[in-house]
Every structure is written in C-alpha cells, then in structure tokens.
Design an enzyme around this catalytic site. Structure first.
Site, PDB file in Angstrom:
ATOM      1  CG  HIS A 139     -11.529 -52.893  75.597  1.00 29.13           C
ATOM      2  ND1 HIS A 139     -11.881 -51.834  75.037  1.00 29.13           N
ATOM      3  CD2 HIS A 139     -10.315 -52.378  76.187  1.00 29.13           C
ATOM      4  CE1 HIS A 139     -11.166 -50.992  74.958  1.00 29.13           C
ATOM      5  NE2 HIS A 139      -9.993 -51.456  75.665  1.00 29.13           N
ATOM      6  CD  GLU A 151     -15.251 -51.308  73.089  1.00 32.96           C
ATOM      7  OE1 GLU A 151     -15.612 -50.497  72.344  1.00 32.96           O
ATOM      8  OE2 GLU A 151     -14.178 -51.635  73.049  1.00 32.96           O
TER       9      GLU A 151
HETATM   10  P1  NAI Z   1      -0.108 -50.973  83.441  1.00 34.48           P
HETATM   11  O1  NAI Z   1       1.077 -50.231  82.944  1.00 34.48           O
HETATM   12  O2  NAI Z   1      -0.944 -49.818  84.796  1.00 34.48           O
HETATM   13  O3  NAI Z   1      -0.119 -52.309  84.088  1.00 34.48           O
HETATM   14  C1  NAI Z   1       0.355 -53.182  83.589  1.00 34.48           C
HETATM   15  C2  NAI Z   1       0.957 -54.343  84.543  1.00 34.48           C
HETATM   16  O4  NAI Z   1       1.661 -55.555  83.762  1.00 34.48           O
HETATM   17  C3  NAI Z   1       2.168 -53.750  85.324  1.00 34.48           C
HETATM   18  O5  NAI Z   1       1.719 -54.195  86.865  1.00 34.48           O
HETATM   19  C4  NAI Z   1       3.301 -54.829  85.104  1.00 34.48           C
HETATM   20  O6  NAI Z   1       4.073 -54.970  85.985  1.00 34.48           O
HETATM   21  C5  NAI Z   1       2.465 -56.237  84.566  1.00 34.48           C
HETATM   22  N1  NAI Z   1       3.358 -57.021  83.734  1.00 34.48           N
HETATM   23  C6  NAI Z   1       4.046 -56.704  82.592  1.00 34.48           C
HETATM   24  N2  NAI Z   1       4.553 -57.741  81.931  1.00 34.48           N
HETATM   25  C7  NAI Z   1       4.164 -58.744  82.704  1.00 34.48           C
HETATM   26  C8  NAI Z   1       4.378 -60.045  82.370  1.00 34.48           C
HETATM   27  N3  NAI Z   1       4.993 -60.653  81.657  1.00 34.48           N
HETATM   28  N4  NAI Z   1       3.782 -61.001  83.423  1.00 34.48           N
HETATM   29  C9  NAI Z   1       3.109 -60.239  84.450  1.00 34.48           C
HETATM   30  N5  NAI Z   1       2.663 -59.067  84.575  1.00 34.48           N
HETATM   31  C10 NAI Z   1       3.386 -58.161  83.553  1.00 34.48           C
HETATM   32  O7  NAI Z   1      -1.185 -51.222  82.215  1.00 34.48           O
HETATM   33  P2  NAI Z   1      -2.779 -51.030  82.198  1.00 34.48           P
HETATM   34  O8  NAI Z   1      -3.007 -49.340  81.894  1.00 34.48           O
HETATM   35  O9  NAI Z   1      -3.661 -51.385  83.222  1.00 34.48           O
HETATM   36  O10 NAI Z   1      -3.005 -51.587  80.787  1.00 34.48           O
HETATM   37  C11 NAI Z   1      -2.990 -53.031  80.809  1.00 34.48           C
HETATM   38  C12 NAI Z   1      -3.826 -53.620  79.733  1.00 34.48           C
HETATM   39  O11 NAI Z   1      -5.168 -53.096  79.486  1.00 34.48           O
HETATM   40  C13 NAI Z   1      -3.322 -53.154  78.108  1.00 34.48           C
HETATM   41  O12 NAI Z   1      -3.248 -53.945  77.378  1.00 34.48           O
HETATM   42  C14 NAI Z   1      -4.071 -51.992  77.763  1.00 34.48           C
HETATM   43  O13 NAI Z   1      -3.863 -51.694  76.413  1.00 34.48           O
HETATM   44  C15 NAI Z   1      -5.307 -52.483  78.477  1.00 34.48           C
HETATM   45  N6  NAI Z   1      -6.291 -51.204  78.936  1.00 34.48           N
HETATM   46  C16 NAI Z   1      -5.811 -50.203  79.439  1.00 34.48           C
HETATM   47  C17 NAI Z   1      -6.868 -49.312  79.469  1.00 34.48           C
HETATM   48  C18 NAI Z   1      -6.426 -47.914  80.632  1.00 34.48           C
HETATM   49  O14 NAI Z   1      -7.290 -46.860  80.444  1.00 34.48           O
HETATM   50  N7  NAI Z   1      -5.217 -47.955  81.164  1.00 34.48           N
HETATM   51  C19 NAI Z   1      -8.288 -49.219  79.411  1.00 34.48           C
HETATM   52  C20 NAI Z   1      -8.557 -50.349  78.572  1.00 34.48           C
HETATM   53  C21 NAI Z   1      -7.755 -51.544  78.514  1.00 34.48           C
END
Ligand code: NAI
Length: 384
Positions: A139, A151
C-alpha cells in the site's frame, strides 16, 4: 533480485508507482484498459520527469534511461515477464477478482501478486486466486513518487518468503516499509481517523471554527496542515468514504463514527480544493483564527489524546509493532512526531487524564481509554 514490475491501472496511484519503479531501475510495464488513461499517465510521467530534469535532480542520460524502462500497454500479456505485479485499479472487489484471475493464468509461478487497495481486505482479494500464498497488500501513499511510506500487508495465507521479498523490493525503491496486519484501514488510515473525526466533533459542538481548529493543530502540534485544510486537500468525497468504510469494517465501533458535517459537504459536492469550496471557500481569503491560548490548547489536547489512544490500540491489537506505528504516521501522512513517542513527551498520564475527563463528560465509547495506555501509566516507564 526482482527487476521486472508490471503495474495494473494507470490512474493516480498506478502512474506514480510505475514512475517510481522505472526511476529505481526496474523494468516496468504500465497497463490500463483505457487508452485515454494510459496516454494521460504517459503525459503525466513525462511532465514529472521533465521537471526533475529541469531542476537538475536527474541528468539527461538517466532521464532517457527512465523513459526507456517504462512500457505503456493495453494488454495483460506482458505480465508473463514480471517478477512482481502491483494492482492499482478501481476499488471494487469483483473487478479486482477478475483481473487477478486473468493475471494468475499469465504470470510465472514465482511471480508475486500485490494489491494497492486502501480499504478492501487482502484476504478477500486473494480468495480469487488458486495460489493465494503469493499474494499480499503493498500500500503506497499519494503521491507514490514522493511519500516515503509503504505498508506491507500479508493475508493469513501469505508466505513469509513473499513478505520478505516484497519488503526488499520496497526498500530498493527507497521507501520505508511498515509491516501491518490485514485489518481495516491498515495502520495509517486507522490511526489517523481522530485527526479528522475529533476536529469535526469539536466544530459540531460549536467550540471553535475550522480556521481556529486548524490553527491549534499547526501552531501547537506542528502539523503541516490542520484537519480541515487536509480534508479539503484530500477531498471530502474521498476522506468521508474512507471514514465510512473504516466505521463499517469495525462493525460500527463508535470511535470511527463519521460526521454529518462532512457528509453534507460531500452530498452538496463541496469536495474541497478540487471543486473550489469545501470547509473553506477558496475564492475568498480565510478568516483569522482565534488566538485564545486556552482554547487552542483545549483543541490540541483533545485531538492529540484521541490520536495517541488510537496508536496504542493499533499496538494492543497487534496491527503493527510500536516502531512501525510511529514510522507510518510520520512517513505516510507527515506527522511531525510518532504518536507513541509524542505520548512519552507529553506524559502518558496527562493523555490518560484527558481521555478519562472526556469519557466522564460524554459517556461515549469513542473516548474510552485504551488498556495498553493504562498499562503504560501504571508501569511508570515506557513499555518498549
Ligand atoms: P484511479 O481512479 O485514479 O485509477 C484507476 C485506474 O484503473 C483507471 O485508470 C482505470 O481506467 C483503471 N481500471 C479500472 N478497471 C480496470 C481493469 N479492469 N483493468 C485495468 N485497468 C482498470 O484510482 P487510484 O486513486 O489510483 O486508486 C487505485 C487503487 O489504489 C485503489 O485500490 C485505491 O484504493 C488505492 N489507493 C488510492 C490512493 C489515492 O490516494 N488515490 C492511495 C492509496 C491507495
């Protein structure tokens, strides 16, 4: 030594992780379903690397080398070359299951599979796999290129060897690793809850306004941002959802109860900086905080006591070692000090007195002092 990393999802986190990975010398693939997201990620990474070049933080040769180490792909096949896959797609268990099932059919038998999830349990994601023992949570914090903490979260099934390999990779990336149990919010998103929750409670009781509460935490506590500035920065949509998720995952423990004030902001679309208005209206100048010393101390003492109580709880419940709890808050969310060390500085008895006074006044479970904090006060000396 792992050299090849495949990152799934080119959003905020995936793009940052891929950039970091390439900067640290790993051959990197960044995959997304959406061509649009991939080109946005590529443009973002190029911009960030150009800025590092302009500032002299990297030279032309390494700039070129970093760029040549990332491949942007719209098919999963290249995962077959990877020694580690880090998934950072949408926070949805069904979608994550589909992606991991597909990945498992492609990767080598020694490849480690990891998720960057913030709120799903590692065990629940791993249930889609035939070999869940090679799966764990890795994480990162946003922005992944800058925030030092990662993490590392094994599930009940993860092999010890997989944990140590993952830790080694994270250290090679120049990050600080904190080992943590597969529990809601892991370390940071659990221990940090009162920073927001108690600030909101103080506001709701009419004790002080946003700007005064923020001022108390920055001027007395030395926090880089006050709770309301930080919630506006994170986004009230995101921050509220994390609180609600943690609250539900803890079977509605009142310590984690979300606030109506923040919920209403979320419902009204007042997300914070990204929409121009949240707790603050960014089109006008902020009001001056109250400088009443007793009030500022009252605010700080209350919030810090609840934060320290939560840090003790994380240790009591074996979520992480005391050192990792302190490290996580400093390296993941920029706290000026580790909370357990801070308790020693303030005096654990004063923290306990504060909690007991709040508990007596409100008779609410959110203020119940942690058993380990009581042990610490009884012992009269640090427990570790
Ligand atoms: P985001 O919405 O910016 O990006 C997600 C990406 O995944 C998008 O580009 C989308 O097109 C892609 N996607 C969706 N379904 C897909 C699939 N089936 N195959 C391939 N690509 C796919 O999300 P973000 O904020 O980057 O979060 C991603 C992960 O990281 C989540 O699990 C979130 O909980 C975790 N996270 C987010 C943080 C944040 O501050 N934004 C911090 C730490 C963890």
């Amino acid at each position: 030594m792992t050299k090849r990393i495949f990152v799934v999802g080119a959003g905020t986190m995936g793009a940052g992780i891929a950039q970091l990975s390439a900067q640290k010398g790993f051959e990197t693939w960044l995959y997304d379903l959406s061509a649009d997201q991939l080109s946005k990620a590529q443009a973002g990474i190029n911009k960030s690397l150009n800025s590092l070049l302009e500032k002299g933080k990297i030279d032309t040769t390494s700039h070129q080398a970093i760029i040549s180490r990332i491949e942007f792909v719209n098919h999963l096949d290249d995962a077959q070359h990877a020694e580690l896959v880090i998934e950072a797609i949408v926070e949805n268990l069904t979608v994550k299951h589909e992606v991991f099932k597909a990945l498992e059919g492609l990767v080598s038998s020694s490849c480690i599979l990891a998720s960057n999830t913030s709120s799903l349990s590692i065990a629940s994601i791993s249930s889609a796999l035939k070999k869940p023992e090679r799966f764990l949570g890795i994480h990162f914090f946003n922005p992944a290129t800058l925030m030092p903490l990662v993490e590392i979260i094994p599930s009940v099934l993860t092999l010890e060897k997989v944990v140590s390999q993952a830790k080694e990779i994270i250290l090679t990336m120049g990050k600080t690793a904190a080992l943590c149990k597969d529990t809601p919010g892991f370390i940071v998103n659990r221990v940090a809850r009162p920073f927001y929750g108690e600030a909101l409670r103080i506001y709701e009781e009419g004790l002080a306004d946003f700007v005064t509460i923020d001022y108390a935490m920055t001027s007395i506590g030395g926090f880089k941002m006050g709770p309301f500035e930080l919630m506006d920065y994170i986004g009230n949509d995101v921050n509220y959802t994390v609180t609600e998720t943690v609250f539900e995952a803890f079977y509605y423990d009142p310590r984690f109860k979300p606030s109506f004030t923040q919920k209403r902001l979320k419902e009204a679309g007042l997300y914070g900086r990204k929409t121009g208005r949240g707790f603050y209206d960014y089109s006008i100048e902020k009001a001056d905080p109250s400088k009443e010393v007793a009030l500022l101390h009252q605010i700080f003492n209350r919030i810090i006591a609840l934060l320290i109580n939560e840090a003790y709880d994380a240790v009591l419940m074996q979520v992480a070692a005391p050192q990792d709890v302190d490290l996580a808050m400093m390296k993941g969310v920029n706290y000026p000090k580790g909370l357990l060390a801070w308790a020693e500085e303030i005096g654990p008895n004063l923290i306990l007195n504060q909690l007991e006074a709040l508990y007596e006044r409100y008779n609410e479970d959110r203020y119940r002092p942690n058993a380990l904090l009581k042990d610490r006060v009884k012992a009269g000396k640090p427990l570790w």
